[in-house]
Design a protein around this motif. Structure first.
Motif, PDB file in Angstrom:
ATOM      1  N   ILE A  17      32.912  39.543  10.210  1.00 10.70           N
ATOM      2  CA  ILE A  17      31.568  39.314   9.698  1.00 10.70           C
ATOM      3  C   ILE A  17      30.598  39.021  10.820  1.00 10.70           C
ATOM      4  O   ILE A  17      29.533  39.617  10.928  1.00 10.70           O
ATOM      5  CB  ILE A  17      31.580  38.165   8.674  1.00 10.70           C
ATOM      6  N   VAL A  18      30.979  38.091  11.730  1.00  9.70           N
ATOM      7  CA  VAL A  18      30.072  37.706  12.807  1.00  9.70           C
ATOM      8  C   VAL A  18      29.781  38.887  13.718  1.00  9.70           C
ATOM      9  O   VAL A  18      28.637  39.158  14.080  1.00  9.70           O
ATOM     10  CB  VAL A  18      30.652  36.531  13.613  1.00  9.70           C
ATOM     11  N   GLY A  19      30.829  39.632  14.096  1.00  6.23           N
ATOM     12  CA  GLY A  19      30.617  40.779  14.959  1.00  6.23           C
ATOM     13  C   GLY A  19      29.688  41.792  14.338  1.00  6.23           C
ATOM     14  O   GLY A  19      28.824  42.368  14.996  1.00  6.23           O
ATOM     15  N   TYR A  20      29.835  42.002  13.054  1.00 10.48           N
ATOM     16  CA  TYR A  20      29.011  42.976  12.335  1.00 10.48           C
ATOM     17  C   TYR A  20      27.553  42.548  12.328  1.00 10.48           C
ATOM     18  O   TYR A  20      26.656  43.319  12.644  1.00 10.48           O
ATOM     19  CB  TYR A  20      29.544  43.093  10.907  1.00 10.48           C
ATOM     20  N   TYR A  21      27.293  41.279  12.022  1.00  7.04           N
ATOM     21  CA  TYR A  21      25.909  40.819  11.942  1.00  7.04           C
ATOM     22  C   TYR A  21      25.254  40.730  13.309  1.00  7.04           C
ATOM     23  O   TYR A  21      24.074  40.996  13.438  1.00  7.04           O
ATOM     24  CB  TYR A  21      25.843  39.475  11.224  1.00  7.04           C
ATOM     25  N   ILE A  22      26.005  40.339  14.333  1.00  4.81           N
ATOM     26  CA  ILE A  22      25.439  40.300  15.683  1.00  4.81           C
ATOM     27  C   ILE A  22      24.986  41.697  16.086  1.00  4.81           C
ATOM     28  O   ILE A  22      23.904  41.884  16.632  1.00  4.81           O
ATOM     29  CB  ILE A  22      26.466  39.755  16.693  1.00  4.81           C
ATOM     30  N   TYR A  23      25.805  42.689  15.792  1.00  8.07           N
ATOM     31  CA  TYR A  23      25.425  44.052  16.171  1.00  8.07           C
ATOM     32  C   TYR A  23      24.207  44.518  15.391  1.00  8.07           C
ATOM     33  O   TYR A  23      23.321  45.173  15.920  1.00  8.07           O
ATOM     34  CB  TYR A  23      26.580  45.026  15.951  1.00  8.07           C
ATOM     35  N   ARG A  24      24.131  44.166  14.114  1.00  8.01           N
ATOM     36  CA  ARG A  24      22.965  44.549  13.331  1.00  8.01           C
ATOM     37  C   ARG A  24      21.713  43.934  13.919  1.00  8.01           C
ATOM     38  O   ARG A  24      20.684  44.572  13.997  1.00  8.01           O
ATOM     39  CB  ARG A  24      23.125  44.108  11.871  1.00  8.01           C
ATOM     40  N   ARG A  25      21.776  42.700  14.344  1.00  6.46           N
ATOM     41  CA  ARG A  25      20.599  42.058  14.922  1.00  6.46           C
ATOM     42  C   ARG A  25      20.191  42.771  16.218  1.00  6.46           C
ATOM     43  O   ARG A  25      19.010  42.929  16.494  1.00  6.46           O
ATOM     44  CB  ARG A  25      20.873  40.576  15.182  1.00  6.46           C
ATOM     45  N   SER A  26      21.173  43.213  16.999  1.00  8.78           N
ATOM     46  CA  SER A  26      20.831  43.909  18.238  1.00  8.78           C
ATOM     47  C   SER A  26      20.160  45.238  17.914  1.00  8.78           C
ATOM     48  O   SER A  26      19.279  45.687  18.635  1.00  8.78           O
ATOM     49  CB  SER A  26      22.085  44.147  19.090  1.00  8.78           C
ATOM     50  N   ASN A  27      20.574  45.881  16.805  1.00  3.34           N
ATOM     51  CA  ASN A  27      19.912  47.112  16.393  1.00  3.34           C
ATOM     52  C   ASN A  27      18.442  46.860  16.081  1.00  3.34           C
ATOM     53  O   ASN A  27      17.571  47.630  16.451  1.00  3.34           O
ATOM     54  CB  ASN A  27      20.598  47.694  15.149  1.00  3.34           C
ATOM     55  N   ILE A  28      18.170  45.765  15.379  1.00  2.30           N
ATOM     56  CA  ILE A  28      16.794  45.449  15.017  1.00  2.30           C
ATOM     57  C   ILE A  28      15.949  45.278  16.270  1.00  2.30           C
ATOM     58  O   ILE A  28      14.826  45.757  16.348  1.00  2.30           O
ATOM     59  CB  ILE A  28      16.737  44.166  14.157  1.00  2.30           C
TER      60      ILE A  28
ATOM     61  N   LYS B 293      34.488  51.573  12.227  1.00  2.00           N
ATOM     62  CA  LYS B 293      35.742  51.192  12.887  1.00  2.00           C
ATOM     63  C   LYS B 293      35.473  50.621  14.270  1.00  2.00           C
ATOM     64  O   LYS B 293      36.020  49.587  14.652  1.00  2.00           O
ATOM     65  CB  LYS B 293      36.663  52.401  12.998  1.00  2.00           C
ATOM     66  N   ASP B 294      34.626  51.290  15.048  1.00  2.00           N
ATOM     67  CA  ASP B 294      34.349  50.867  16.425  1.00  2.00           C
ATOM     68  C   ASP B 294      33.239  49.831  16.505  1.00  2.00           C
ATOM     69  O   ASP B 294      33.018  49.242  17.567  1.00  2.00           O
ATOM     70  CB  ASP B 294      33.972  52.076  17.272  1.00  2.00           C
TER      71      ASP B 294
END
Length: 370
Positions: A36-47, A98-99
């Motif tokens: 969960i944390v990895g997923y949300y951190i990456y989403r924030r970097s996308n923003i 996956k990645d």
């Protein structure tokens, strides 16, 4: 299998085995939090990467031609890797679930005439044609496009040569249409109004259903449940909150990949709402032969004749799960010696910890959660 069964109780063992269970349970929590944390951190970097200003690259006909070629190659990349890499749309960009990263133009180009700097300003988009190129009469689903940040604006191209130019603000708004952000992600608690509304809309209310997973935000929800009287009948459903919860997919348990299937229709849905397992990846969930296994547990004295009445029993791959109406929980695991070794536990947390100890990403959905 049922003729080679052993039993070892782990209740009350507080030394080495007890520590092992604590460590394993911690592993379960860490795995879930890490996902969960990895997923949300990456989403924030996308923003943070959206609308950072225009580049100094001139939008030439040669670049447009190269983009058309890269879009064609990206389509081939998608078809080749969509299942293995779980390719989805995240913020309108092609994303490997996956990645946990976007697919970049440099990942798909082979022998492109575009420079390294030009490739760095390109993104592979995965969105509806009506959004990418304002093709209003298109009934196609998500499709591949390529964008470039140029001095003239953000240019979007398809593999057939169609293109459109966007201002910085327009392009940011385009990507945000696919943003999977709809309020806090939460796990509604049984008895709460939200929990009741979701399972009622899903047709999973009542004492016959065991809710194994429920997660929602303000727009979407996902529920996994099975019938207590028919455990092999497992359901995974997705719902949308449109003036009340409504089921939009009730067959995710049968989908080849639930992430890809739901994302293809609802690309702004937070895939973190789905469980970390994909049910169809596992062999057939079965109750066949479980009565003989239960009889073996009775013969070993760990369960009484009375307790075997109305027992919940289900198996999948190397696991078997048995639970009595009095709350005894038994997990059987087929070890390398082809022996189905059972252990008894007192809580679902201990059950999950043990299953993860036995196998990475086990079929935890066969256990009774409530």
């Amino acid at each position: 299998m049922e003729n080679n069964i052993s039993f070892e109780s782990k209740i009350g063992k507080d030394n080495k085995n007890g520590k092992g269970k604590i460590i394993a349970l911690t592993a379960v929590i860490v795995i879930i939090i890490a996902c969960i944390v990895g997923y949300y951190i990456y989403r924030r970097s996308n923003i943070s990467e959206i609308a950072i200003g225009l580049s100094d690259i001139d939008l030439t006909d040669d670049i447009k031609s190269e983009m058309q070629d890269i879009a064609f190659k990206a389509e081939a990349y998608y078809e080749k890797n969509k299942t293995e890499k779980i390719l989805t749309s995240q913020y309108g960009m092609l994303y490997s679930y996956k990645d946990k990263m976007n697919v970049m133009a440099s990942d798909v180009e082979e022998g492109s005439g575009a420079s390294k700097d030009e490739l760095a300003e390109m993104d592979i988009l995965y969105m509806l044609p009506k959004d990418a190129l304002s093709i209003t009469d298109s009934e196609e689903g998500l499709a591949i496009f390529v964008s470039i940040n140029s001095s003239s604006g953000y240019y979007v191209a398809s593999s057939n040569g169609d293109g459109a130019i966007y201002t910085e603000e327009e392009f940011s708004n385009l990507l945000m249409k696919y943003a999977p952000t709809h309020g806090d992600v939460r796990n509604p608690v049984r008895g709460s109004d939200e929990h009741t509304e979701i399972i009622k809309a899903a047709g999973l209310e009542g004492d016959d259903f065991d809710i194994k997973h429920i997660a929602c935000d303000d727009k979407y929800a996902v529920v996994v449940a099975n019938s207590i009287t028919d455990p092999q009948n497992i359901k995974e459903e997705a719902l949308v909150n449109d003036d009340g919860w409504k089921v939009v997919n009730e067959d995710l348990a049968e989908a080849e990949n639930s992430y890809i299937e739901i994302n293809s229709v609802y690309p702004d849905m937070d895939l973190g709402l789905l469980p970390i397992y994909n049910i169809s990846d596992y062999e057939h969930i079965t109750t066949s032969g479980m009565s003989k296994i239960v009889d073996s547990l009775v013969s070993q004295g760990v369960m009484t004749e009375d307790e075997k009445e109305d027992v919940y029993a289900c198996g999948c791959e190397r696991f078997a799960y048995v639970q009595t109406t009095s709350g005894k929980r038994f997990v059987g695991y087929l070890n390398d010696e082809k022996q189905l070794q059972f252990n008894e536990f007192t809580s679902i947390e201990e059950v999950l910890a043990y299953m993860v100890e036995c196998q990475e990403n086990p079929p935890v959905f066969i256990a009774r959660f409530e």
